[in-house]
Scaffold this motif. Structure first.
Motif, PDB file in Angstrom:
ATOM      1  N   ALA A  56      77.561 -11.820  99.012  1.00 39.50           N
ATOM      2  CA  ALA A  56      76.800 -11.142 100.057  1.00 39.50           C
ATOM      3  C   ALA A  56      77.646 -10.165 100.859  1.00 39.50           C
ATOM      4  O   ALA A  56      77.121  -9.201 101.419  1.00 39.50           O
ATOM      5  CB  ALA A  56      76.172 -12.177 100.992  1.00 39.50           C
ATOM      6  N   VAL A  57      78.940 -10.398 100.926  1.00 46.70           N
ATOM      7  CA  VAL A  57      79.811  -9.511 101.713  1.00 46.70           C
ATOM      8  C   VAL A  57      80.727  -8.674 100.827  1.00 46.70           C
ATOM      9  O   VAL A  57      81.491  -7.851 101.336  1.00 46.70           O
ATOM     10  CB  VAL A  57      80.669 -10.321 102.707  1.00 46.70           C
ATOM     11  CG1 VAL A  57      79.783 -11.118 103.646  1.00 46.70           C
ATOM     12  CG2 VAL A  57      81.642 -11.255 101.984  1.00 46.70           C
ATOM     13  N   ALA A  58      80.658  -8.862  99.504  1.00 46.31           N
ATOM     14  CA  ALA A  58      81.603  -8.193  98.607  1.00 46.31           C
ATOM     15  C   ALA A  58      81.550  -6.680  98.745  1.00 46.31           C
ATOM     16  O   ALA A  58      82.584  -6.005  98.771  1.00 46.31           O
ATOM     17  CB  ALA A  58      81.327  -8.602  97.156  1.00 46.31           C
ATOM     18  N   TRP A  59      80.332  -6.118  98.860  1.00 48.54           N
ATOM     19  CA  TRP A  59      80.230  -4.656  98.909  1.00 48.54           C
ATOM     20  C   TRP A  59      80.760  -4.092 100.219  1.00 48.54           C
ATOM     21  O   TRP A  59      81.227  -2.950 100.267  1.00 48.54           O
ATOM     22  CB  TRP A  59      78.786  -4.240  98.671  1.00 48.54           C
ATOM     23  CG  TRP A  59      78.323  -4.684  97.322  1.00 48.54           C
ATOM     24  CD1 TRP A  59      77.419  -5.668  97.046  1.00 48.54           C
ATOM     25  CD2 TRP A  59      78.785  -4.200  96.061  1.00 48.54           C
ATOM     26  NE1 TRP A  59      77.279  -5.817  95.694  1.00 48.54           N
ATOM     27  CE2 TRP A  59      78.102  -4.923  95.059  1.00 48.54           C
ATOM     28  CE3 TRP A  59      79.694  -3.217  95.671  1.00 48.54           C
ATOM     29  CZ2 TRP A  59      78.309  -4.693  93.705  1.00 48.54           C
ATOM     30  CZ3 TRP A  59      79.901  -2.992  94.327  1.00 48.54           C
ATOM     31  CH2 TRP A  59      79.207  -3.723  93.365  1.00 48.54           C
ATOM     32  N   ARG A  60      80.687  -4.877 101.289  1.00 46.62           N
ATOM     33  CA  ARG A  60      81.314  -4.424 102.541  1.00 46.62           C
ATOM     34  C   ARG A  60      82.827  -4.392 102.394  1.00 46.62           C
ATOM     35  O   ARG A  60      83.499  -3.500 102.924  1.00 46.62           O
ATOM     36  CB  ARG A  60      80.914  -5.351 103.685  1.00 46.62           C
ATOM     37  CG  ARG A  60      79.420  -5.340 103.978  1.00 46.62           C
ATOM     38  CD  ARG A  60      79.065  -6.260 105.119  1.00 46.62           C
ATOM     39  NE  ARG A  60      77.621  -6.281 105.350  1.00 46.62           N
ATOM     40  CZ  ARG A  60      77.029  -7.025 106.266  1.00 46.62           C
ATOM     41  NH1 ARG A  60      77.751  -7.826 107.049  1.00 46.62           N
ATOM     42  NH2 ARG A  60      75.721  -6.986 106.412  1.00 46.62           N
ATOM     43  N   VAL A  61      83.362  -5.367 101.661  1.00 46.26           N
ATOM     44  CA  VAL A  61      84.803  -5.369 101.412  1.00 46.26           C
ATOM     45  C   VAL A  61      85.173  -4.182 100.531  1.00 46.26           C
ATOM     46  O   VAL A  61      86.204  -3.527 100.745  1.00 46.26           O
ATOM     47  CB  VAL A  61      85.232  -6.701 100.753  1.00 46.26           C
ATOM     48  CG1 VAL A  61      86.730  -6.708 100.476  1.00 46.26           C
ATOM     49  CG2 VAL A  61      84.856  -7.882 101.642  1.00 46.26           C
ATOM     50  N   VAL A  62      84.333  -3.874  99.533  1.00 41.95           N
ATOM     51  CA  VAL A  62      84.587  -2.727  98.666  1.00 41.95           C
ATOM     52  C   VAL A  62      84.649  -1.444  99.482  1.00 41.95           C
ATOM     53  O   VAL A  62      85.487  -0.569  99.241  1.00 41.95           O
ATOM     54  CB  VAL A  62      83.491  -2.630  97.576  1.00 41.95           C
ATOM     55  CG1 VAL A  62      83.583  -1.316  96.833  1.00 41.95           C
ATOM     56  CG2 VAL A  62      83.616  -3.787  96.602  1.00 41.95           C
ATOM     57  N   ARG A  63      83.771  -1.306 100.458  1.00 41.70           N
ATOM     58  CA  ARG A  63      83.773  -0.107 101.302  1.00 41.70           C
ATOM     59  C   ARG A  63      85.084   0.059 102.057  1.00 41.70           C
ATOM     60  O   ARG A  63      85.505   1.175 102.346  1.00 41.70           O
ATOM     61  CB  ARG A  63      82.616  -0.169 102.299  1.00 41.70           C
ATOM     62  CG  ARG A  63      81.270   0.193 101.702  1.00 41.70           C
ATOM     63  CD  ARG A  63      80.196   0.019 102.749  1.00 41.70           C
ATOM     64  NE  ARG A  63      79.092   0.950 102.548  1.00 41.70           N
ATOM     65  CZ  ARG A  63      78.034   1.020 103.346  1.00 41.70           C
ATOM     66  NH1 ARG A  63      77.966   0.219 104.392  1.00 41.70           N
ATOM     67  NH2 ARG A  63      77.079   1.874 103.105  1.00 41.70           N
ATOM     68  N   ARG A  64      85.713  -1.058 102.376  1.00 43.01           N
ATOM     69  CA  ARG A  64      86.947  -0.998 103.165  1.00 43.01           C
ATOM     70  C   ARG A  64      88.190  -0.829 102.308  1.00 43.01           C
ATOM     71  O   ARG A  64      89.083  -0.059 102.636  1.00 43.01           O
ATOM     72  CB  ARG A  64      87.082  -2.259 104.029  1.00 43.01           C
ATOM     73  CG  ARG A  64      86.061  -2.338 105.150  1.00 43.01           C
ATOM     74  CD  ARG A  64      86.270  -3.606 105.969  1.00 43.01           C
ATOM     75  NE  ARG A  64      85.340  -3.661 107.086  1.00 43.01           N
ATOM     76  CZ  ARG A  64      85.577  -3.118 108.282  1.00 43.01           C
ATOM     77  NH1 ARG A  64      86.712  -2.468 108.498  1.00 43.01           N
ATOM     78  NH2 ARG A  64      84.696  -3.213 109.253  1.00 43.01           N
TER      79      ARG A  64
ATOM     80  N   THR B 265      89.338  -4.876  96.009  1.00 49.11           N
ATOM     81  CA  THR B 265      88.477  -6.053  96.165  1.00 49.11           C
ATOM     82  C   THR B 265      88.535  -6.926  94.922  1.00 49.11           C
ATOM     83  O   THR B 265      88.610  -8.161  95.014  1.00 49.11           O
ATOM     84  CB  THR B 265      87.020  -5.618  96.421  1.00 49.11           C
ATOM     85  OG1 THR B 265      86.983  -4.752  97.552  1.00 49.11           O
ATOM     86  CG2 THR B 265      86.125  -6.827  96.669  1.00 49.11           C
ATOM     87  N   VAL B 266      88.495  -6.298  93.747  1.00 48.29           N
ATOM     88  CA  VAL B 266      88.569  -7.055  92.498  1.00 48.29           C
ATOM     89  C   VAL B 266      89.924  -7.750  92.388  1.00 48.29           C
ATOM     90  O   VAL B 266      90.009  -8.920  91.994  1.00 48.29           O
ATOM     91  CB  VAL B 266      88.328  -6.138  91.297  1.00 48.29           C
ATOM     92  CG1 VAL B 266      88.406  -6.923  89.993  1.00 48.29           C
ATOM     93  CG2 VAL B 266      86.966  -5.451  91.408  1.00 48.29           C
ATOM     94  N   ALA B 267      90.983  -7.036  92.741  1.00 46.62           N
ATOM     95  CA  ALA B 267      92.322  -7.631  92.703  1.00 46.62           C
ATOM     96  C   ALA B 267      92.407  -8.822  93.656  1.00 46.62           C
ATOM     97  O   ALA B 267      93.004  -9.859  93.328  1.00 46.62           O
ATOM     98  CB  ALA B 267      93.371  -6.589  93.069  1.00 46.62           C
ATOM     99  N   LEU B 268      91.816  -8.679  94.830  1.00 43.77           N
ATOM    100  CA  LEU B 268      91.822  -9.783  95.798  1.00 43.77           C
ATOM    101  C   LEU B 268      91.103 -11.000  95.221  1.00 43.77           C
ATOM    102  O   LEU B 268      91.588 -12.135  95.339  1.00 43.77           O
ATOM    103  CB  LEU B 268      91.138  -9.334  97.087  1.00 43.77           C
ATOM    104  CG  LEU B 268      90.982 -10.391  98.185  1.00 43.77           C
ATOM    105  CD1 LEU B 268      92.350 -10.879  98.662  1.00 43.77           C
ATOM    106  CD2 LEU B 268      90.167  -9.833  99.356  1.00 43.77           C
ATOM    107  N   GLY B 269      89.957 -10.771  94.568  1.00 43.66           N
ATOM    108  CA  GLY B 269      89.229 -11.883  93.971  1.00 43.66           C
ATOM    109  C   GLY B 269      90.022 -12.595  92.896  1.00 43.66           C
ATOM    110  O   GLY B 269      90.069 -13.832  92.850  1.00 43.66           O
TER     111      GLY B 269
END
Length: 484
Positions: free
Chosen positions: A323-331, A336-340
Motif C-alpha cells: 500500500a505504501v510501496a509507490w510512495r516510497v518509489v516516488r521518493r 525501492t526494489v533494492a531496499l526490499g
C-alpha cells in the motif's frame, strides 16, 4: 480505486485480478497441506518435490506459447480454455488416491494456469495505457503477491477444520469455486477476441531448450546423483541445453523469424535486469515459505493451524507494504526494489540464526516476527519491479513480454523449489534446525546476488537515444503512483 475512468476497463481488470488470485492462491494454499498430503497418500520425498515444483514448471512453459497465441489470435478464447483446464484438473487432483495421479493432474493444472496468466498480462496491456497501465500492472502484482501470502494461512485453517486426510483435498478443491466464478466473469466481461500482432510461428525449439535446461537443473535435486560421473552428466546436460538455446535464438533471428525472446526485449537492459531480479525474488520466496512450513510441522511438530498462524504476519505485512510501496518509489526510485531485497535477505538470515540458537519453545514466535519483515520486503519489491520491467513493452509484444517475465519467474520457482526443498528433505530427518537454517540462508543468498542488478546503470546506448522534442507523456513515468 481501480485505475482508469472507463467502467468497462475496470470490469476487465476485475477479471484479470480474479484470475491471478485463483491460480496463485491454488499453489500457495497447498504448501501448508504438503505434510498432510504426504502422510495421506504415503508419498515419498521425490513425489513431494514434483508436487511443489511441477506446477510451476508447467505454468512457466505454457506462458510464452500462450502469450504468442493471444497476441496473434485474440485472448478471450485462450483465457477460457486455460481456466477450464485448470478447474477440471484441480478436481482430478483433489480426488486422487495415488501420488502419481496428483502429480500429473498438477502438471496439467499448471499448464492451464500458465495459459490463463499469459492472457491476463496481455489483456492489461491492451486495455490500459500510460499511467493507468502501470497502476493496473502494479495492482495485479500486489493482488497476486497477497494471494500467495495468505494461501498458507487459509490452507492451515482448512486442514485444521477438516483433518489431515480431507484437509489437503479441500485445499485443492478451492480452485473449483474460485475458477468457476472467474469463468463466469470472463465470459461476461472480457472484450471480444482481437489480434494485436500478426500471426508468427512459435519458437518450439527455444521452448524445448528452456524445458530441457530447467529439468537439467531440477532433476539432480529430485534424484541425488550417484557419484561424480552422474553429477558430471547432469552438468553437461545443463551446458548443452543452454548452448542449444542461445544458438537457436541467434539462428532464428538471422532467418528473420521471431525467437522465444524478441530482439527488442533481449536488448532492453531494464527488462533483462528486472527479470533476473524477479526470478530471484519469486524463487526464493516460494522456497522459503515451503521450507518454513515443512520445518514447523515436521521439524517442530506444530499443527497446521499453528503453522498458519506463523505465516499470517507475512501476508499482513506484505499488504501494508504494498500500500505504501509507490510512495516510497516516488521518493527513492528504483532503490525501492533494492531496499526490499536487502530487507528480505536480512530477515531470512535472522530466521536462519534463530533456528540454530533459540529454544524450540520460543522459536515459532521468533519466526513469526521474522515473517513480518519478509512480507514487508516482498511488498516493497514485487510490484515496483514488475512495473519497471513491463511499462515500456511494445504493444504488439505485450503478451510475449509479460509471458517471458512470468515464465522466467516460474522456471526459477521450479528450480528453487526442487533444489531447496531437496536440501531440506535430505537434512531434516536428523537435523531439522540445521536444515531450515541452511535453506533459509540459501534463499537469502539468492536475494543478495540479485541486489546489484537493481542499481546497475543502463548501457550507454540506452542513454544516447534521442529525446523527443514534444513534452513527454505520463506513459514513461518511472514512478507511478499507488496502484489502488
Amino acid at each position: 480505486m481501480l485505475p482508469g475512468e472507463d467502467r468497462t476497463a475496470r470490469r476487465v481488470l476485475t477479471v484479470c485480478l480474479a484470475a491471478g488470485v485463483t491460480t496463485l492462491l491454488d499453489q500457495s494454499v497447498l504448501t501448508i497441506a504438503v505434510p498432510a498430503l504426504r502422510q495421506s497418500l504415503s508419498a515419498g520425498a521425490t513425489d513431494v518435490q514434483w508436487l511443489v515444483s511441477g506446477y510451476s514448471l508447467a505454468f512457466g512453459l505454457a506462458l510464452v506459447p500462450g502469450g504468442s497465441l493471444g497476441d496473434a489470435r485474440g485472448r478471450k478464447g485462450f483465457f477460457l480454455a486455460g481456466l477450464t483446464l485448470f478447474v477440471l484438473c484441480g478436481l482430478v487432483a483433489a480426488t486422487g488416491t495415488r501420488p502419481e495421479t496428483v502429480v500429473v493432474a498438477r502438471l496439467l493444472q499448471g499448464a492451464g494456469a500458465g495459459l490463463v496468466n499469459s492472457q491476463v498480462i496481455g489483456t492489461i496491456q491492451d486495455v490500459f495505457q500510460g499511467l493507468d497501465r502501470a497502476r493496473a500492472l502494479g495492482l495485479y502484482a500486489v493482488t497476486a503477491g497477497v494471494a500467495s501470502a495468505i494461501g498458507p494461512a487459509l490452507g492451515g485453517g482448512l486442514v485444521a477444520l477438516a483433518g489431515p486426510d480431507a484437509g489437503w483435498r479441500l485445499c485443492l478443491l478451492l480452485s473449483a469455486p474460485c475458477g468457476a466464478l472467474t469463468l463466469w466473469l470472463a465470459v461476461r466481461r472480457l472484450p471480444p477476441p482481437r489480434r494485436v500482432a500478426a500471426a508468427r510461428g512459435l519458437d518450439g525449439w527455444g521452448l524445448l531448450c528452456v524445458a530441457a535446461l530447467t529439468l537439467s537443473l531440477m532433476l539432480p535435486f529430485i534424484s541425488t546423483p550417484d557419484g561424480v560421473g552422474e553429477a558430471a552428466l547432469w552438468g553437461g546436460a545443463v551446458l548443452v541445453s543452454a548452448g542449444a538455446l542461445v544458438a537457436g535464438q541467434r539462428r532464428r533471428a538471422r532467418r528473420g523469424r521471431v525467437p522465444l525472446l524478441p530482439a527488442a526485449l533481449a536488448r532492453s537492459w531494464p527488462y533483462a535486469a528486472g527479470t533476473v531480479v524477479a526470478m530471484a525474488q519469486f524463487g526464493a520466496s516460494l522456497a522459503a515459505v515451503l521450507t518454513l512450513t515443512l520445518f514447523l510441522q515436521s521439524g517442530l511438530g506444530l499443527s497446521a493451524l499453528a503453522t498458519a498462524a506463523v505465516t499470517v504476519p507475512s501476508a499482513a505485512a506484505m499488504g501494508l507494504a504494498s500500500a505504501v510501496a509507490w510512495r516510497v518509489v516516488r521518493r527513492i526510485g528504483a532503490r525501492t526494489v533494492a531496499l526490499g531485497l536487502a530487507v528480505g535477505a536480512v530477515a531470512l538470515l535472522a530466521g536462519s540464526v534463530a533456528a540454530v540458537t533459540l529454544p524450540r519453545g520460543v522459536l515459532p514466535y521468533a519466526l513469526a516476527s521474522v515473517q513480518v519483515a519478509v512480507g514487508a520486503a516482498a511488498g516493497l519489491a514485487v510490484a515496483p519491479n514488475q512495473a519497471r520491467v513491463l511499462q515500456h513493452a511494445p504493444a504488439e509484444s505485450a503478451g510475449v513480454a509479460g509471458a517471458v517475465l512470468q515464465m522466467a519467474q516460474r522456471v526459477a520457482a521450479a528450480v528453487c523449489l526442487s533444489a531447496i526443498s531437496g536440501v531440506y528433505l535430505r537434512m531434516s530427518p536428523t537435523r531439522p534446525e540445521t536444515a531450515y537454517a541452511t535453506t533459509s540462508a540459501l534463499c537469502a543468498t539468492l536475494l543478495l546476488l540479485a541486489l546489484p542488478l537493481t542499481r546497475t546503470p543502463r548501457p550507454p546506448e540506452e542513454h544516447e537515444e534521442p529525446r523527443p522534442t514534444a513534452r513527454p507523456t505520463r506513459t514513461a513515468d518511472p514512478h507511478p503512483t499507488h496502484p489502488t
